[in-house]
Design an enzyme around this catalytic site. Structure first.
Site, short mmCIF file in Angstrom:
data_model
loop_
_atom_site.label_atom_id
_atom_site.label_comp_id
_atom_site.label_asym_id
_atom_site.label_seq_id
_atom_site.Cartn_x
_atom_site.Cartn_y
_atom_site.Cartn_z
N ARG A 147 0.83 -1.21 0.00
CA ARG A 147 0.00 0.00 0.00
C ARG A 147 0.87 1.26 0.00
O ARG A 147 0.50 2.27 -0.61
CB ARG A 147 -0.91 -0.01 1.24
CG ARG A 147 -1.83 1.19 1.42
CD ARG A 147 -2.92 1.27 0.41
NE ARG A 147 -3.63 0.00 0.20
CZ ARG A 147 -4.63 -0.15 -0.63
NH1 ARG A 147 -5.04 0.87 -1.37
NH2 ARG A 147 -5.21 -1.33 -0.78
N HIS B 250 -5.12 -4.05 4.64
CA HIS B 250 -5.12 -2.93 3.71
C HIS B 250 -3.70 -2.44 3.46
O HIS B 250 -3.33 -2.10 2.35
CB HIS B 250 -6.00 -1.78 4.23
CG HIS B 250 -6.37 -0.79 3.16
ND1 HIS B 250 -5.83 0.48 3.10
CD2 HIS B 250 -7.20 -0.89 2.11
CE1 HIS B 250 -6.33 1.11 2.06
NE2 HIS B 250 -7.16 0.30 1.43
N CYS B 251 -2.90 -2.44 4.50
CA CYS B 251 -1.50 -2.01 4.38
C CYS B 251 -0.69 -2.90 3.45
O CYS B 251 0.19 -2.43 2.73
CB CYS B 251 -0.82 -2.01 5.76
SG CYS B 251 -1.59 -0.97 7.00
N LEU B 252 -0.97 -4.20 3.46
CA LEU B 252 -0.14 -5.14 2.69
C LEU B 252 -0.54 -5.22 1.22
O LEU B 252 0.15 -5.87 0.43
CB LEU B 252 -0.19 -6.53 3.33
CG LEU B 252 -1.51 -7.31 3.31
CD1 LEU B 252 -1.70 -8.10 2.00
CD2 LEU B 252 -1.56 -8.27 4.49
#
Length: 347
Positions: A98, A338-340
């Site tokens: 992300r 979501h970050c990954l």
């Protein structure tokens, strides 16, 4: 005059719009996840792939051929068809896609897709070893061969949230932080957002949650679920250190409007309480979910609020299957689903 996505008719789509693929980088950094923790994180990644792969391509960055073969074995054991799983041998240190990966934009008239390449400085130069992930966008684009826009400012994908029709949410704590773009004013940063993401309405919250090493990424506190509905992290416990922060964000959002001047519809999403150890708190939030074509993957933490969070999100996405996946170990690396991940829109 520099051509920008806005000047050429490109925009950043909302995450719930049709996707071609999701890009991830397979976890491998033993400094991020110590010992047995990495194995548990890999299991969560495999579940993430399983939840999404029937609805879209899964593009996975791996460091070498041996890693690729090991991951294929793991995915097959999880009964995942590899027909829609594609591997790219692109070196990465930690690969939080992300934030170090590209932001994709589309032109609805010409049916073109392009990418915006921001500068990644490891969240305000916090981690010297992770700064090597700057430039992953170039490596990905050797395969995709898309038009690339380069604003030449520091920005991470987790710091911005769009509704696809002109409104962007972000935080002052992150985008105005002097460890990102110290020479730029708020007005100048807004100009970049308008020109490179084609937004007209920029909404600013103040702070992110405690324990977030990204300086307040929006994807842990507030997410669009449709054009004018925002799901907002909220803490009931007045003694929790996130209580005042999240109460203020909720009150700010309640007064905000979309690009058409309509009041935003705000839905509270309660927090999973304290996740951490004696040394520190980690940024555990149900808001860090990923919206795929067929499924929505939500981090869960073994807390009594897990079921409530899944029920709220399921109600908001009636045509998608909401899947809760353990993120208790993953969040020790300061991020979740979501970050990954980074969505690539379909045109």
């Amino acid at each position: 005059m520099t051509q920008t996505p806005k000047s050429l008719g490109f925009r950043m789509p909302a995450e719930w719009e049709k996707q071609e693929a999701v890009w991830i980088s397979w976890p491998h950094n033993l400094d991020t996840w110590l010992g047995d923790m990495l194995k548990k994180v890999e299991n969560s990644y495999a579940e993430f792939v399983k939840a999404l792969h029937t609805g879209q391509k899964i593009n996975i960055l791996v460091n070498d051929g041996k890693s690729e073969e090991n991951i294929k074995i793991k995915l097959k054991k999880s009964k995942i068809s590899l027909n829609k799983v594609f591997f790219y041998q692109i070196f990465n240190v930690d690969g939080w896609m992300r934030d170090c990966g590209p932001t994709f934009v589309v032109n609805d008239k010409t049916m073109q897709k392009a990418m915006v390449k921001w500068i990644f400085n490891a969240w305000g130069n916090k981690y010297d070893d992770l700064r090597e992930d700057e430039g992953i966008q170039y490596k990905i684009n050797k395969f995709l061969k898309l038009k690339m826009f380069e604003p030449k400012i520091v920005l991470e994908g987790g710091s911005i949230e769009v509704n696809g029709t002109g409104t962007l949410l972000t935080t002052k704590q992150c985008l105005l932080n002097k460890n990102r773009n110290p020479a730029l004013t708020k007005k100048q940063i807004e100009k970049y957002l308008r020109n490179y993401l084609n937004v007209s309405n920029i909404l600013w919250l103040k702070e992110g949650i405690v324990g977030d090493d990204t300086d307040g990424h929006i994807d842990d506190i507030a997410r669009f679920v449709n054009q004018n509905t925002v799901i907002c992290a909220f803490e009931d416990n007045e003694n929790d250190e996130n209580y005042e922060i999240l109460k203020e964000n909720y009150e700010l959002l309640s007064k905000m409007k979309d690009e058409k001047g309509n009041q935003l519809n705000i839905i509270k999403l309660h927090m999973p309480g304290f996740v951490g150890d004696k040394e520190r708190r980690y940024p555990a939030s149900y808001c860090n979910f990923y919206i795929g074509n067929e499924s929505v993957v939500v981090p869960v933490f073994g807390h009594e609020n897990d079921k409530k969070a899944l029920a709220i999100i399921q109600e908001l996405f009636p045509k998608r299957k909401v899947v809760g996946i353990n993120s208790r170990e993953m969040v020790y690396g300061f991020g979740s689903f979501h970050c990954l991940s980074q969505q690539e829109p379909k045109i």
